[in-house]
Design an enzyme around this catalytic site. Structure first.
Site, PDB file in Angstrom:
ATOM      1  N   ASP A 267       4.122   3.548   2.308  1.00 19.79           N
ATOM      2  CA  ASP A 267       5.430   3.541   1.130  1.00 19.79           C
ATOM      3  C   ASP A 267       4.885   3.454  -0.178  1.00 19.79           C
ATOM      4  OD1 ASP A 267       7.816   2.295  -0.227  1.00 19.79           O
ATOM      5  OD2 ASP A 267       8.229   1.280   1.302  1.00 19.79           O
TER       6      ASP A 267
ATOM      7  N   ASP B 233       8.944   4.998  -3.395  1.00 25.77           N
ATOM      8  CA  ASP B 233       9.459   3.572  -3.790  1.00 25.77           C
ATOM      9  C   ASP B 233       9.679   3.610  -5.212  1.00 25.77           C
ATOM     10  OD1 ASP B 233      10.473   0.650  -3.545  1.00 25.77           O
ATOM     11  OD2 ASP B 233       9.521   0.078  -5.690  1.00 25.77           O
TER      12      ASP B 233
ATOM     13  N   GLU C  43      12.077   7.569  -3.777  1.00 30.89           N
ATOM     14  CA  GLU C  43      13.804   6.604  -3.376  1.00 30.89           C
ATOM     15  C   GLU C  43      14.392   6.962  -4.684  1.00 30.89           C
ATOM     16  OE1 GLU C  43      15.236   1.457  -3.530  1.00 30.89           O
ATOM     17  OE2 GLU C  43      13.209   2.650  -4.148  1.00 30.89           O
TER      18      GLU C  43
ATOM     19  N   HIS D 271      15.564  -1.958   4.375  1.00 33.36           N
ATOM     20  CA  HIS D 271      15.105  -3.461   4.264  1.00 33.36           C
ATOM     21  C   HIS D 271      15.842  -3.695   2.479  1.00 33.36           C
ATOM     22  CE1 HIS D 271      13.102  -0.805   1.382  1.00 33.36           C
ATOM     23  NE2 HIS D 271      12.353  -1.869   1.090  1.00 33.36           N
ATOM     24  N   ASP D 272      16.530  -2.823   2.248  1.00 33.64           N
ATOM     25  CA  ASP D 272      17.250  -3.731   1.311  1.00 33.64           C
ATOM     26  C   ASP D 272      18.550  -3.403   1.347  1.00 33.64           C
ATOM     27  OD1 ASP D 272      14.754  -3.888  -0.422  1.00 33.64           O
ATOM     28  OD2 ASP D 272      14.970  -1.632  -1.607  1.00 33.64           O
TER      29      ASP D 272
END
Length: 560
Positions: free
Chosen positions: A98, A199, A255, A328-329
């Site tokens: 990430d 991210d 993302e 995870h979000d």
């Protein structure tokens, strides 16, 4: 090696804090991941996307990085990481890190130097601006509540933080900062990692005018139009690709909140040399209300189908899709899009897996999805740990925007912590996740839903995922076939075809607890079909051209 191996791959996301604890401190760690690699090899996945494991004070669970070249103490050591990487590669599993480079932690050495003085060589690594009319430089709100600007008394200026005030935004206008990012990416690629999930990467280019945003329901302006897909974003990504990514055989996914199909083509078209794919949010935003996910509304299958179809058709010839239900979000897929009741949890989980894995793109499985984990619905807000959840609960209730009851209902449905409860390995205490006290409570249903139980049951969701992954590897039509939506206005059935030359698959998914009639549309004049997979035992013997679907039933036929 096939340079586009990521098109054939299935990715599994690990949220390390919640995956497996090897040392009993209640926090998942890297050794725990290494111990669990056989589970993932058995499942059949090709790539692990690892949420951040870098050193961090954990204001936002590792998305606030204080040292990009060190491992978070709670997660272990760099030696542990190297061992995990080696063991994963020995099982033909790649590791995607990430990459969080829109912001750092305020405890990063760059920021400590940056805030020390206006003349610091690191000052320009971050976004600093003088105040305006006795307040912040503009009216932007932070994603985690409050202003996006924090006053710093040492130098008398404000720094920008689109997220927590402990997550100052980096200034990508600075070429030296960009060089630092490329160097740290090179550090990890030289170590042997196989790529990056980036991210909120479409936030890195800000409009340098820093204009006010339109004020909505909160007291702050929406800065989104001024920092999303900003003026230099494609230049920055092409530069990153040229300087780093093109020199390695990588997988990359950006993302990207608020990205549309046309913009995604620019990010992912092969000849533009930016990224392989993007994560968009359109499908997971269905049912958002006045306050976004905090005022959830019923959603319609026709809306969901339109979104998937727009992306399937839009990136058909140019670009590539990433496919996901949860991460995870996001809340748990079965609770969000299926039915988490005891009666329908497993069958709806298999249906959702079928629907997603038969689409064109690279599928992502979030940890626990392969055993059908569900939302947790803790009774009190004190049991939650997520900074976004806790800040929103406080701010919305204080402002009178939502009641406590409304807020708890929204949290039960949509909080990020639904995805962050520990992985459920066994029916032992704390689900076999830890011998200690877990950092966040385990979902109480772990005694029924766990890996051990799934391995004993040949009809479990786990083995169904295993079969879907195997089908993908055996059938090029699943990877490369064209997509066509059928029954576009049906509110219960999502049906589509995948076609590659003479081969054609028919995918039929019932998103309801009812028993709708499926009739093969005119134009698909096939007379024979082979059932490839179904989520009900012994099904598919009736005529594929017309039959009544069971609740949450899914079938995939090869048409002949």
């Amino acid at each position: 090696m096939n340079q586009e191996w990521w098109k054939q791959s299935v990715v599994y996301q690990i949220y390390p804090r919640s995956f497996k604890d090897s040392d009993g401190d209640g926090i998942g760690d890297i050794k725990g991941i290494t111990q669990s690699l056989d589970h993932l090899q058995n499942l059949g996945v090709d790539v692990i996307w690892l949420s951040p494991v870098y050193r961090s004070p954990n204001d936002d669970n590792g998305y606030d990085i204080s040292d990009y070249r060190a491992i978070m103490d709670e997660f272990g050591t760099m030696r542990d990481f190297d061992e995990m990487l080696s063991e994963a590669h020995a099982r033909n599993i790649k590791i995607m890190m990430d990459l969080v480079v829109n912001h750092t932690s305020d405890e990063h050495s760059w920021f400590i130097a940056s805030r020390s003085s206006k003349s610091s060589p690191y000052r320009d690594y971050y976004v600093w601006r003088p105040g305006k009319n006795g307040g912040p430089p503009n009216n932007w709100g932070s994603f985690f509540g409050g202003s996006a600007w924090e006053y710093d008394p040492v130098t008398g200026e404000y720094y920008l933080h689109l997220f927590s005030k402990k997550q100052p935004d980096l200034n990508w206008e600075n070429p030296q900062l960009r060089r630092e990012v490329y160097d740290l990416m090179t550090f990890w690629l030289n170590k042997g990692v196989d790529g990056f999930r980036m991210d909120v990467v479409n936030f890195i280019s800000k409009d340098q005018r820093f204009l006010d945003g339109v004020v909505g329901d909160t007291a702050y302006g929406d800065g989104g139009p001024h920092f999303t897909n900003g003026p230099r974003i494609h230049e920055f990504l092409r530069d990153m690709n040229h300087e780093v990514l093109a020199k390695y055989d990588t997988i990359t996914v950006g993302e990207m909140p608020n990205v549309g199909v046309e913009e995604a083509k620019l990010y992912t078209a092969k000849e533009r040399r930016e990224l392989n794919m993007v994560f968009h949010f359109e499908h997971v935003d269905v049912g958002n209300g006045k306050f976004g996910k905090w005022s959830p509304q019923p959603w319609k299958l026709t809306d969901l189908k339109q979104i998937f179809t727009r992306w399937q058709k839009g990136l058909e010839k140019q670009g590539w899709n990433s496919l996901y239900w949860s991460n995870h979000d996001q809340p748990r897929a079965i609770s969000r899009f299926g039915n988490d009741s005891e009666e329908y949890r497993e069958v709806s989980g298999k249906m959702l897996a079928t629907c997603l894995h038969m689409l064109k793109g690279t599928p992502y499985i979030y940890q626990g999805e392969e055993i059908g984990m569900t939302n947790a619905a803790f009774e009190t807000v004190d049991e939650y740990r997520d900074i976004e959840t806790l800040n929103t609960y406080r701010d919305y209730i204080a402002a009178g925007l939502l009641t406590r009851e409304e807020m708890m209902k929204a949290i039960h449905e949509r909080s990020r912590d639904n995805a962050r409860t520990p992985m459920q390995w066994t029916d032992a205490e704390h689900a076999g996740f830890t011998a200690g006290q877990p950092w966040i409570a385990v979902n109480p249903n772990y005694r029924q839903i766990n890996v051990e139980a799934a391995m004993r049951d040949q009809n479990s969701i786990f083995y169904y995922y295993q079969k879907l992954i195997r089908l993908r590897k055996e059938n090029p039509v699943i990877v490369d076939g064209g997509y066509e939506l059928l029954l576009d206005d049906h509110e219960q059935i999502y049906a589509y075809t995948r076609t590659l030359q003479e081969e054609q698959l028919l995918v039929i998914c019932n998103f309801s607890a009812e028993r709708p009639q499926f009739t093969l549309p005119e134009g698909l004049n096939r007379t024979r079909a082979e059932l490839l997979i179904s989520n009900y035992e012994g099904d598919g013997k009736d005529d594929f051209r017309s039959f009544r679907l069971k609740p949450y039933e899914a079938r995939v036929y090869r048409l002949k």
